[in-house]
Write a protein that holds these residues in place. Structure first.
Motif, short mmCIF file in Angstrom:
data_model
loop_
_atom_site.label_atom_id
_atom_site.label_comp_id
_atom_site.label_asym_id
_atom_site.label_seq_id
_atom_site.Cartn_x
_atom_site.Cartn_y
_atom_site.Cartn_z
N HIS A 107 0.83 -1.22 0.00
CA HIS A 107 0.00 0.00 0.00
C HIS A 107 0.86 1.26 0.00
O HIS A 107 0.57 2.23 -0.74
CB HIS A 107 -0.91 -0.03 1.23
N ILE A 108 1.93 1.28 0.80
CA ILE A 108 2.81 2.46 0.86
C ILE A 108 3.51 2.68 -0.47
O ILE A 108 3.63 3.81 -0.97
CB ILE A 108 3.81 2.30 2.01
N SER A 109 3.95 1.62 -1.08
CA SER A 109 4.61 1.75 -2.40
C SER A 109 3.64 2.31 -3.42
O SER A 109 4.02 3.15 -4.27
CB SER A 109 5.13 0.40 -2.85
N MET A 110 2.40 1.90 -3.37
CA MET A 110 1.41 2.42 -4.32
C MET A 110 1.21 3.91 -4.13
O MET A 110 1.15 4.68 -5.10
CB MET A 110 0.10 1.65 -4.11
N ILE A 111 1.14 4.37 -2.86
CA ILE A 111 0.92 5.80 -2.60
C ILE A 111 2.13 6.61 -3.06
O ILE A 111 2.00 7.70 -3.68
CB ILE A 111 0.64 6.01 -1.11
N ILE A 112 3.35 6.11 -2.77
CA ILE A 112 4.57 6.86 -3.16
C ILE A 112 4.65 6.97 -4.69
O ILE A 112 4.93 8.06 -5.24
CB ILE A 112 5.80 6.17 -2.57
N TYR A 113 4.40 5.88 -5.38
CA TYR A 113 4.50 5.93 -6.84
C TYR A 113 3.38 6.80 -7.44
O TYR A 113 3.53 7.37 -8.53
CB TYR A 113 4.45 4.52 -7.42
N PRO B 37 -0.42 6.80 12.42
CA PRO B 37 0.96 7.23 12.75
C PRO B 37 2.02 6.21 12.32
O PRO B 37 3.04 6.59 11.74
CB PRO B 37 0.92 7.39 14.26
N SER B 38 1.78 4.96 12.61
CA SER B 38 2.80 3.97 12.24
C SER B 38 2.91 3.84 10.72
O SER B 38 4.02 3.70 10.19
CB SER B 38 2.45 2.62 12.87
N LEU B 39 1.78 3.89 10.01
CA LEU B 39 1.83 3.80 8.55
C LEU B 39 2.53 5.02 7.94
O LEU B 39 3.28 4.90 6.97
CB LEU B 39 0.43 3.66 7.98
N TRP B 40 2.29 6.23 8.50
CA TRP B 40 2.93 7.43 7.97
C TRP B 40 4.44 7.37 8.20
O TRP B 40 5.23 7.78 7.33
CB TRP B 40 2.33 8.67 8.62
N ASP B 41 4.86 6.86 9.37
CA ASP B 41 6.30 6.69 9.61
C ASP B 41 6.91 5.71 8.61
O ASP B 41 8.02 5.95 8.09
CB ASP B 41 6.53 6.19 11.03
N LYS B 42 6.19 4.62 8.34
CA LYS B 42 6.69 3.67 7.34
C LYS B 42 6.75 4.31 5.97
O LYS B 42 7.70 4.07 5.20
CB LYS B 42 5.77 2.44 7.29
N CYS B 43 5.77 5.15 5.66
CA CYS B 43 5.74 5.81 4.35
C CYS B 43 6.91 6.77 4.19
O CYS B 43 7.57 6.79 3.14
CB CYS B 43 4.40 6.54 4.19
#
Length: 887
Positions: free
Chosen positions: A769-775, A844-850
């Motif tokens: 999910h994080i990779s999808m948002i960054i790309y 919060p944890s997901l945003w830190d991972k992002c």
């Protein structure tokens, strides 16, 4: 002439010191040279066979009336001190051989018949001169003759020559004798010593033999040139002596005539005496025949008298054996079986058993066994036995039925409404015990008669046991105040309903089941043990009376006379009889069959109220199973195994139904938020753990494995219905599963395994999910970086700027479009992450991972630009990190 070493007192003392402690006396010691070589010439040893100095010592030891002789070989140690090397017993000396190859004649060998390795030649001993050799050998021969009574074989030298040498040199050879030691403070035994010296001439050749030999040699010392001439001369002299003897005989003819005349007179007298002796012999023979006839008639009369006496005694014993006491006949045919008359019946049974055994063919003389009277009396005894067995069996069948009817007629013996009644068989067993000894006598009379009696007992008492169990089970369920529906419908209803609180208490269900087992398992075990011994099965002692299988006092323990253990102390068997054990189990099935239905009813009732209580019920049953090891508890073990299987089946149905609800939930649920069974599984697991209470975990662990596996599979299938939001849906559900199960996973290994599995699935969903948002926000930036990485595997970095679409100008355009408003792009990335996420606590944890993932990708991009476009400047990683931190 040099002094011989045999006379060296210092040498003898050194030898005695060397053998000190052996209680042996040194007779002679002499120095020799030891070798194993062959003499070649001039008395020199062959190459490689050098002589070694040794000392030979002859010693003796007195033991009782016998004297032992030894030959000791001593050698010189490094310090020049004598020490023992070899020890030979002279009783094994078989040969003394002088070596012919030695010109001096001073070398000899001693052959012993007990040497292990006969293939190795014995050592050769070399003396300084012939005197030493003769002196040693003569001493050995004298010791052998005196101590052992024989001399060994002598090879290579003449005994007569040695005797002449001994006579000329007149040495005295010490003879083995008894020794006498002066008593001192350390010895109790006394040994006598005789200082006897025997000359060699007496030992080897006697004085008379020596004189005859000297006379013979002196007579024929002259004129002897050759052996043949000497032999012819001896023959001529022999013929002359024979002729002289014949002549002397012929001169004695008158004397011979007188002798012959006297012999003729004596022969006539002998013939007269022979005639008289013949007459006397005939008379004596007739007299002997008369005496023998009289003795024969007398012996027959004596034998007949003895036989008649013995026959009378034997007939009296037989009549005593055949006599049947009338009082026993009355008891065995029509006696009463009342308790007051049982002792007389037992005595009659014992007499009948003894009489039958006494009339067995193996117990009697074969001639008596075939007598008509014996056969008739044996038939009468068999009739008595048959009548008694028939009467006793009919009485016992009626007696057992009467006992059960009396128990059934008394309603107070069973559980009633509002009152649970523990079955009390004290009086029942006591009344049966009165006839236990009768059953043992019946078994000794005819073992097969017990089979119908056992069936009658089982048929009567089975109905009583089934009635007791049924009444108790019905009243137990009726008196238990259990909730109407304590079943946890954990998939139904909205999240946060009352199911998340305290569910209805169903512990009274488990208590009721435990009470059922506590009351009836010991009772059934005791009844099985009582039946096994009461009905005379050949099995070992099983369960002590008054104790249940769990080691607690049973309900019957107030009466000391309930057990069957002391009926016959000699009746217990040490081993197991498989056939008898099989018959016992079959009889126990007839005795107790049917009681299991009410146990099943209690199990089904408890599982219907609260299926999770199957865990507690399973543990209770398992503890009872582990405590039932006795052979008489065979039916009880089968009953407990069936109960455990039924409980497992009921719990398996609950687990299968729950899995079916999960799978059915897949078709009705929408992909929103956290699935109900994900968040509520921890509540179910908590209750299951509360019911385990230290018992075997296999049942619960299997349920965990089945449930969680279905939950995860269903979760993946629901996520596939909408791939756009699949990762968000998965990470939220896996996170909820971990949060709810964290405490249990720390103490339950099976749940810990699924916790880690959910953790791995959560990390994978987060990463996707994080990779999808960054790309989505920085697609041009990282697509440009991906193209550079693809080309670097085939061409050099400095050639990449000359590729189409990857020039420096294209790089600047891409950086301007992607990083000109990087703060806005990052804010858009945060808003997108926040917009799609339903669980705010995960943001919060997901945003830190992002942020971490974006910085890692940007750092990789910066390294690529530094390699391919070294002259171009881009915002550093530190600037980007500060920007992210400020937002």
């Amino acid at each position: 002439m040099a002094k011989s070493s045999a006379d060296d007192e210092e040498l003898r003392r050194a030898c005695e010191v060397a053998i000190e402690g052996t209680k042996q006396k040194v007779v002679m010691s002499i120095r020799v040279a030891k070798s194993r070589g062959t003499w070649v010439k001039a008395g020199k040893l062959g190459r490689g066979h050098m002589a070694k100095p040794r000392v030979l010592a002859l010693s003796t030891k007195v033991k009782g009336q016998r004297t032992k002789a030894f030959l000791r070989v001593l050698k010189y140690s490094t310090g020049g001190v004598l020490e023992p090397a070899k020890l030979y017993k002279l009783k094994h000396l078989s040969k003394v051989e002088v070596i012919a190859n030695d010109p001096s004649g001073c070398t000899f060998m001693l052959g012993f018949d007990n040497l292990r390795n006969q293939s190795v030649s014995p050592p050769q001993w070399t003396m300084r001169n012939m005197d030493d050799r003769n002196r040693l050998l003569l001493c050995i021969l004298n010791i052998c003759k005196d101590a052992l009574g024989r001399i060994p074989k002598v090879v290579g030298m003449d005994v007569v020559e040695m005797a002449l040498w001994a006579k000329d040199n007149t040495p005295t050879v010490p003879k083995v004798a008894a020794q006498k030691s002066v008593p001192d403070n350390h010895a109790d035994a006394t040994v006598i010593e005789d200082d006897l010296n025997v000359t060699v001439e007496r030992e080897l050749v006697s004085q008379a033999e020596e004189e005859d030999m000297e006379t013979l040699l002196g007579t024929y010392v002259m004129g002897i040139g050759e052996a043949e001439a000497f032999s012819e001369r001896l023959k001529r002299e022999l013929h002359a002596l024979e002729a002289a003897n014949v002549h002397a005989i012929l001169e004695c003819e008158p004397m011979i005539d007188e002798v012959l005349q006297g012999l003729e007179v004596a022969a006539n007298c002998i013939e007269d005496m022979d005639e008289w002796l013949g007459i006397f012999n005939v008379k004596l023979r007739h007299m002997r025949e008369d005496i023998q006839s009289i003795e024969t008639r007398n012996n027959k009369l004596e034998l007949q008298s003895v036989n008649n006496r013995l026959l009378t005694e034997e007939v009296d014993r037989l009549l005593e054996r055949l006599r049947i006491p009338p009082e026993y006949v009355a008891l065995l045919t029509g006696g009463s079986f009342g308790e007051a008359h049982m002792q007389q019946n037992y005595e009659a049974c014992e007499w009948l058993l003894g009489a039958l055994k006494g009339l067995e063919a193996t117990k009697m003389d074969p001639a008596f066994a075939k007598m008509r009277a014996v056969k008739e009396r044996r038939g009468e005894l068999e009739i008595l036995k048959s009548n008694f067995i028939h009467s006793a069996s009919a009485f016992l069948r009626n007696y057992f039925a009467g006992l059960v009817d009396n128990m059934l007629a008394d309603k107070n013996s069973f559980s009633q409404r509002g009152q649970l009644k523990r079955p009390d068989h004290a009086d029942l067993r006591f009344r049966c015990r009165v006839y236990a000894r009768l059953l043992q006598h019946l078994k000794k009379l005819d073992k097969n008669c017990l089979v119908p009696l056992r069936k009658a007992y089982c048929g009567s008492f089975n109905f009583l046991f089934r009635r007791e169990v049924k009444e108790f089970s019905n009243e137990l369920r009726a008196s238990t105040k259990a909730p109407k529906n304590a079943t946890l419908q954990w998939l139904e209803g909205p999240t946060g309903s009352s199911h998340g609180g305290n569910p209805p208490d169903s512990s009274m269900v488990a208590e009721a089941y435990s009470k059922m087992l506590t009351v009836f398992v010991p009772l059934l075990v005791d009844e099985s043990s009582f039946f096994a011994h009461f009905m005379c099965f050949d099995v070992p002692t099983l369960v002590p009376a008054g104790n249940d299988s769990s080691g607690h006092k049973s309900m019957d323990s107030n009466d000391d006379d309930l057990g069957i253990m002391d009926i016959d102390d000699n009746d217990s068997k040490g081993g197991k009889n498989p056939a008898e054990l099989a018959a016992l189990n079959e009889a126990l099935r007839d005795l107790l069959d049917g009681v299991q239905e009410d146990f099943y009813a209690v199990v089904d009732w408890a599982c219907k109220i609260d299926p999770l209580r199957c865990i507690s019920l399973h543990g209770i049953t398992d503890r009872y199973i582990s405590s039932q090891k006795a052979d008489a508890a065979g039916f009880v073990r089968l009953l407990l195994d069936d109960l455990e299987g039924r409980i497992s089946m009921q719990f398996g149905r609950f687990v299968d139904e729950t899995c079916h609800q999960i799978e059915r939930n897949e078709r009705t649920v929408r992909q929103t938020n956290v699935l109900p069974y994900i968040s509520r599984f921890a509540t179910l697991a908590t209750r299951m753990e509360q019911y385990i209470q230290g018992q075997n975990r296999d049942l619960v662990d299997q349920a965990y494995t089945k449930l969680v596996s279905i939950m995860f599979v269903t979760l993946e299938k629901v996520a596939e219905t909408d791939l756009k939001y699949a990762d968000i849906f998965l990470l939220e559900n896996y996170a909820a599963f971990q949060n709810s199960l964290y405490d249990l996973a720390n103490v339950v290994p099976t749940l810990a395994k699924f916790y880690h599995q959910a953790s791995e699935a959560y990390e994978q969903a987060c990463s996707r999910h994080i990779s999808m948002i960054i790309y989505y926000q920085f697609e041009r930036l990282f697509s440009f970086a991906r193209r550079i990485e693809d080309l670097m595997s085939t061409i050099a970095p400095e050639e990449i700027p000359f590729q189409i679409g990857l020039s420096k100008m294209e790089l600047r355009k891409m950086l301007k479009s992607s990083l000109s408003g990087v703060d806005k792009s990052i804010s858009a990335m945060y808003k997108k992450l926040q917009k799609n996420l339903n669980s705010e606590e995960l943001l919060p944890s997901l945003w830190d991972k992002c942020k971490k993932e974006f910085l890692d990708k940007y750092e990789s991009f910066g390294q690529l630009v530094a390699k391919v476009y070294p002259s171009e400047n881009i915002p550093s990683v530190a600037e980007m990190r500060d920007l992210l931190a400020s937002m």
